[in-house]
Structure formats: C-alpha cells, structure tokens
Design an enzyme around this catalytic site. Structure first.
Site, PDB file in Angstrom:
ATOM      1  N   CYS A  97      52.254  38.687  65.444  1.00  0.00           N
ATOM      2  CA  CYS A  97      51.491  37.748  66.442  1.00  0.00           C
ATOM      3  C   CYS A  97      51.596  38.081  67.763  1.00  0.00           C
ATOM      4  O   CYS A  97      52.475  37.553  68.533  1.00  0.00           O
ATOM      5  CB  CYS A  97      51.641  36.269  66.243  1.00  0.00           C
ATOM      6  N   CYS A 137      45.378  43.337  68.859  1.00  0.00           N
ATOM      7  CA  CYS A 137      45.466  42.111  68.036  1.00  0.00           C
ATOM      8  C   CYS A 137      45.653  42.505  66.773  1.00  0.00           C
ATOM      9  O   CYS A 137      44.859  43.242  66.168  1.00  0.00           O
ATOM     10  CB  CYS A 137      44.086  41.376  68.203  1.00  0.00           C
TER      11      CYS A 137
END
EC number: 5.2.1.1
Length: 273
Positions: A95, A213
């Site tokens: 993440c 991302c």
C-alpha cells in the site's frame, strides 16, 4: 470420527524445490495487487522454471484518505506476523500511500517494523514496500526527472509527489484521476492509460510512473506506453515485483511489462532460487 482423530497441521509444509513463497500485506479493498503480481510472476516462471506462490494478509481500508491510510499503518506489524506464519521468503507491504502518508523516507521505518515482526514470530523474511520499491527503483535506474499518473484526489497526489521529490527525484508533471473509493480505483480501465499518459508534460523526463498506486490496474498498458513514448515506464506494481525478485536473488525475465522487468536495468546477479 472424533476430534482426537484429526491431525492438524502445526507448521507450514516444506517448500518444494525451486519454489518461492511471497507474502503480501494489502488493503482489505485491494483487488489488483493479487492479480497483477501473480501474472507477472507467471511470466517469470515461464522464462525460468522458478515457481512462486502468494500468501496475503489484509488490513482494513475502504476510502483512500489520510485518516484511513494512517490507521492501516498501525496494523502492519500484526499483518506481518500473520503472513509470516506461512514461512514466506519475502514480504511486500503493498500500500504505497499508507506509507507515504507518514512523510518522506517513511518506507525505511515501515519495512523495519515488518521485518522485526516476522523475525520475532520465528519466520524471518526479506521485506520490501511499494513506496520504498518505487523510489529505490527510480534511483537505481538513474531517473532524476519523472512524470506520473495517480488515481488519487489532488491532495494525496501532491503528497506522493512530495515523497518522491524527497528522495531526490523531480516530478515534472502529475495527472490526478481524483478517485477516492478504493474499489473504484481497482475498476479503472488500464487501456485508457496510454491516452492519459499522452497528456503528461514529459519533456526532459527520464521515466514515467504510469500508476503510482498498487490498486490502479496498469499492466496491459505498461509496454504500450513505453514503446510509444520511448521512455522507461514503471508502476508501483512493477517496481514491487522488481524488488521481490531482487530480494529472492532472481534475475528479472518478464516479457511485455517494460524494460525494468525484462532485465534492462538489472545490476545484481541472480540465481539463488
């Protein structure tokens, strides 16, 4: 049959020869990392014969905002202990913005927390993070100026920009798609990325981050954009894959995902697999 007749497994099965176990710590709403990485490693397996299995721990995250991201960070140690129970060889904290939300250079501390938790659990493992992998890979490639695409709302994209610049890499331009629901990020169409990337101001750029991302799908577009623009193209997922391979001592041999994973920038010999 009674419960006393049932034999329970008390330890992970020994790994087969030429098999590596990869542990992932992912947001609970992530739908992309566990699809793109296995596909990339499938291609690696086809080229090398090495086999990879994936074992995940999940930390709660629905909305991509600073509050939920910081809350996820506090769960990293517990997740590391859980996934290390599978006796994995390497753990990737997948993440990117959860780490970057803590400020420039925070990947170092996050990786230390995860490594310590796995070690104290009796299953030490190599550790990387998407945040650390992204900046270290750019540095290894010699990229001093980049342009990037991110799915986040503008404030989070700015935070990512500042994090990368804190590592000594200038961000010439950043396109923000302004999606805050993490499931919606995972549903974005990667085939639209070439068109989006064409709008980047990339004069003087050394590389392009096509997806800053791990949740934004990008794999089908990486080679397309690299071929079209004549610049190295990486993503949070390809950089993480690169560092996992390095941690395992394996030479990148992945086709159709950009020069990085084809071995164009490999500096370390491999083959401990």
């Amino acid at each position: 049959m009674s419960l006393s007749d049932i034999t329970c497994e008390t330890a992970p099965e020994p790994k087969a020869a030429r098999t590596s176990r990869v542990g992932l710590i992912v947001p609970s709403s992530n739908t992309t990392m566990e699809t793109e990485l296995p596909e990339l490693f499938r291609r690696q397996s086809e080229a090398t014969g090495q086999r990879y299995t994936f074992h995940s721990a999940r930390a709660g995250l629905k909305q991509v905002n600073r509050e939920e991201l910081l809350a996820m960070v506090g769960k990293a140690g517990d997740c590391a202990r859980a996934v290390s129970d599978a006796d994995v060889d390497v753990i990737a904290y997948a993440c990117l913005v959860a780490v970057m939300a803590q400020g420039p250079g925070a990947h170092t501390g996050s990786e230390e927390v995860i490594a310590s938790a796995a070690r104290e659990n009796g299953h030490p493992a190599e550790v990387t993070s998407s945040a650390g992998a992204l900046v270290r890979t750019l540095q290894e490639m010699g990229a001093r100026k980049i342009a990037m695409v991110a799915p986040y709302m503008l404030p989070l994209t700015q935070m990512v920009r500042e994090y990368i610049e804190g590592a000594g890499i200038e961000v010439l331009d950043a396109i923000s798609l302004e999606v805050d629901d993490n499931l919606a990020v995972g549903a974005l169409d990667p085939h639209k990325l070439p068109e989006i990337a064409r709008d980047l101001k990339r004069e003087g750029a050394d590389a392009i981050i096509l997806s800053a991302c791990v949740q934004m799908p990008s794999l089908p577009a990486v080679q397309v954009v690299e071929d079209e623009m004549g610049l190295p193209v990486i993503t949070a997922a390809t950089a993480t894959t690169y560092e996992i391979l390095k941690a395992l001592g394996h030479t990148p041999s992945i086709t159709g995902a950009g020069g990085l994973l084809a071995g164009a920038y490999t500096t370390a010999a491999a083959g401990r697999g």
